[in-house]
Design a protein around this motif. Structure first.
Motif, mmCIF file in Angstrom:
data_model
loop_
_atom_site.group_PDB
_atom_site.id
_atom_site.type_symbol
_atom_site.label_atom_id
_atom_site.label_comp_id
_atom_site.label_asym_id
_atom_site.label_seq_id
_atom_site.Cartn_x
_atom_site.Cartn_y
_atom_site.Cartn_z
ATOM 1 N N LEU A 112 38.112 44.585 43.736
ATOM 2 C CA LEU A 112 37.480 43.290 43.941
ATOM 3 C C LEU A 112 37.008 43.203 45.394
ATOM 4 C CD1 LEU A 112 39.985 40.991 42.037
ATOM 5 C CD2 LEU A 112 37.532 41.176 41.553
ATOM 6 N N LEU A 113 35.762 42.796 45.563
ATOM 7 C CA LEU A 113 35.181 42.643 46.885
ATOM 8 C C LEU A 113 34.457 41.305 46.977
ATOM 9 C CD1 LEU A 113 34.290 45.804 45.736
ATOM 10 C CD2 LEU A 113 34.115 46.055 48.220
ATOM 11 N N ASN B 76 28.287 41.186 55.517
ATOM 12 C CA ASN B 76 29.377 42.125 55.258
ATOM 13 C C ASN B 76 29.772 42.132 53.792
ATOM 14 O OD1 ASN B 76 30.207 43.483 57.707
ATOM 15 N ND2 ASN B 76 30.854 41.495 58.479
ATOM 16 N N ARG B 77 30.376 43.236 53.359
ATOM 17 C CA ARG B 77 31.071 43.357 52.078
ATOM 18 C C ARG B 77 32.503 43.750 52.407
ATOM 19 N NH1 ARG B 77 26.220 41.759 51.953
ATOM 20 N NH2 ARG B 77 25.004 42.017 50.054
ATOM 21 N N VAL B 78 33.464 42.967 51.952
ATOM 22 C CA VAL B 78 34.859 43.227 52.314
ATOM 23 C C VAL B 78 35.730 43.212 51.061
ATOM 24 C CG1 VAL B 78 34.574 42.196 54.601
ATOM 25 C CG2 VAL B 78 35.395 40.788 52.717
ATOM 26 N N ASP B 79 36.822 43.940 51.115
ATOM 27 C CA ASP B 79 37.795 43.919 50.028
ATOM 28 C C ASP B 79 38.457 42.547 49.955
ATOM 29 O OD1 ASP B 79 38.377 46.581 48.588
ATOM 30 O OD2 ASP B 79 38.113 47.180 50.676
ATOM 31 N N LEU B 80 38.614 42.052 48.745
ATOM 32 C CA LEU B 80 39.301 40.773 48.579
ATOM 33 C C LEU B 80 40.732 40.865 49.116
ATOM 34 C CD1 LEU B 80 38.899 37.904 47.444
ATOM 35 C CD2 LEU B 80 39.843 38.729 45.275
ATOM 36 N N ALA B 81 41.310 42.058 49.084
ATOM 37 C CA ALA B 81 42.670 42.253 49.594
ATOM 38 C C ALA B 81 42.767 41.971 51.089
ATOM 39 C CB ALA B 81 43.127 43.674 49.302
ATOM 40 N N TRP C 96 42.932 37.780 50.789
ATOM 41 C CA TRP C 96 43.927 37.091 49.973
ATOM 42 C C TRP C 96 45.272 37.803 50.038
ATOM 43 C CZ3 TRP C 96 41.754 35.747 44.444
ATOM 44 C CH2 TRP C 96 40.733 34.804 44.567
ATOM 45 N N PRO C 97 46.342 37.093 49.732
ATOM 46 C CA PRO C 97 47.645 37.751 49.584
ATOM 47 C C PRO C 97 47.598 38.786 48.449
ATOM 48 C CG PRO C 97 47.915 35.372 49.749
ATOM 49 C CD PRO C 97 46.446 35.626 49.606
ATOM 50 N N THR C 98 48.407 39.814 48.595
ATOM 51 C CA THR C 98 48.409 40.914 47.627
ATOM 52 C C THR C 98 48.667 40.429 46.200
ATOM 53 O OG1 THR C 98 49.184 42.451 49.324
ATOM 54 C CG2 THR C 98 49.518 43.101 47.037
ATOM 55 N N ARG D 72 46.784 39.555 40.573
ATOM 56 C CA ARG D 72 46.562 38.710 39.385
ATOM 57 C C ARG D 72 45.089 38.657 39.015
ATOM 58 N NH1 ARG D 72 50.938 35.662 41.566
ATOM 59 N NH2 ARG D 72 49.528 34.459 42.886
ATOM 60 N N ALA D 73 44.222 38.518 40.009
ATOM 61 C CA ALA D 73 42.788 38.469 39.726
ATOM 62 C C ALA D 73 42.307 39.801 39.151
ATOM 63 C CB ALA D 73 42.016 38.123 40.998
ATOM 64 N N SER D 74 42.778 40.898 39.716
ATOM 65 C CA SER D 74 42.388 42.216 39.203
ATOM 66 C C SER D 74 42.859 42.406 37.767
ATOM 67 C CB SER D 74 42.969 43.320 40.091
ATOM 68 O OG SER D 74 42.452 43.237 41.401
#
Length: 231
Positions: free
Chosen positions: A43-44, A85-90, A93-95, A100-102
């Motif tokens: 997720l990004l 920018n494109r960044v990892d959702l990680a 957000w908290p791990t 849960r989203a993944s």
């Protein structure tokens, strides 16, 4: 191949991009939006662009494109922190929340449907969209001058700039330029000659349109609308 459809989340778009097989690449043009993305099992978040962003490669992408100004509230990050920018959702957000989203995306029959479910859940848990920001987008998309839009919304120039940075990633003048570009591209792609496109979209003349297109996209207008009449 790129496909999109309207989302069940008002104002959002669900899209997919799969390899075309010709090895070519494309470009994502500035549009005032932010996207939640799924790529190679990750997720990004795509922040708001001020210039064209190249895309391509052998892997598929899926995304939810949020209406301008709405994503920062849903994702919990000011837009200006992610500009261009494109960044990892990680990284945002908290791990446990990312996990849960993944899992929701993995459980769906198609990644884009899982992403849409994530977006709908975020919207259900977030505060309602700011109507002032929605009014600003509507006014600027219709070609209203920034100063006039600010007056109509009851905001000072400083207030408008501060709120725009948080919601859109840049000031209202940049947002107005990007939305004007979108108007011009829609007209040109509908077959309107470039000189008439410039006048109807709010440019001083066709050379002004050409300079703005190259500044925001990196390519001439005829490359974005190759089949359009140029006269």
């Amino acid at each position: 191949m790129y496909r999109e459809r309207a989302s069940r989340l008002p104002g959002a778009v669900v899209w997919t991009s799969t390899p075309s097989g010709d090895g070519g690449s494309g470009r994502v043009l500035p549009d005032g939006c932010m996207d939640l993305l799924w790529h190679d099992g990750r997720l990004l978040v795509a922040g708001p662009d001020t210039r064209a962003h190249p895309v391509g490669g052998p892997s598929a992408w899926a995304g939810v494109r949020f209406r301008p100004g709405t994503a920062p509230t849903l994702l919990g990050v000011p837009a200006h922190e992610l500009r261009d920018n494109r960044v990892d959702l990680a990284d945002l957000w908290p791990t446990a929340d990312v996990r849960r989203a993944s899992a929701r995306v993995h459980a769906a029959d198609r990644p884009e449907r899982g992403l849409e479910e994530v977006a709908l859940r975020l919207a259900a848990e977030a505060a309602p969209p700011d109507p002032v920001l929605g009014g600003l987008v509507t006014a600027l998309a219709a070609g209203r001058p920034v100063a006039a839009a600010a007056d109509e919304l009851g905001l000072s120039a400083r207030q408008l700039h501060r709120r725009s940075l948080t919601a859109f990633g840049y000031g209202p003048k940049t947002l107005a330029r990007i939305l004007r570009l979108r108007r011009a591209l829609a007209l040109a792609r509908a077959g309107v000659p470039f000189a008439e496109t410039a006048a109807r979209a709010g440019y001083a003349d066709q050379p002004h349109l050409s300079r703005e297109v190259r500044s925001l996209t990196g390519v001439p207008l005829r490359e974005l609308v190759p089949a359009a009449p140029h006269a």
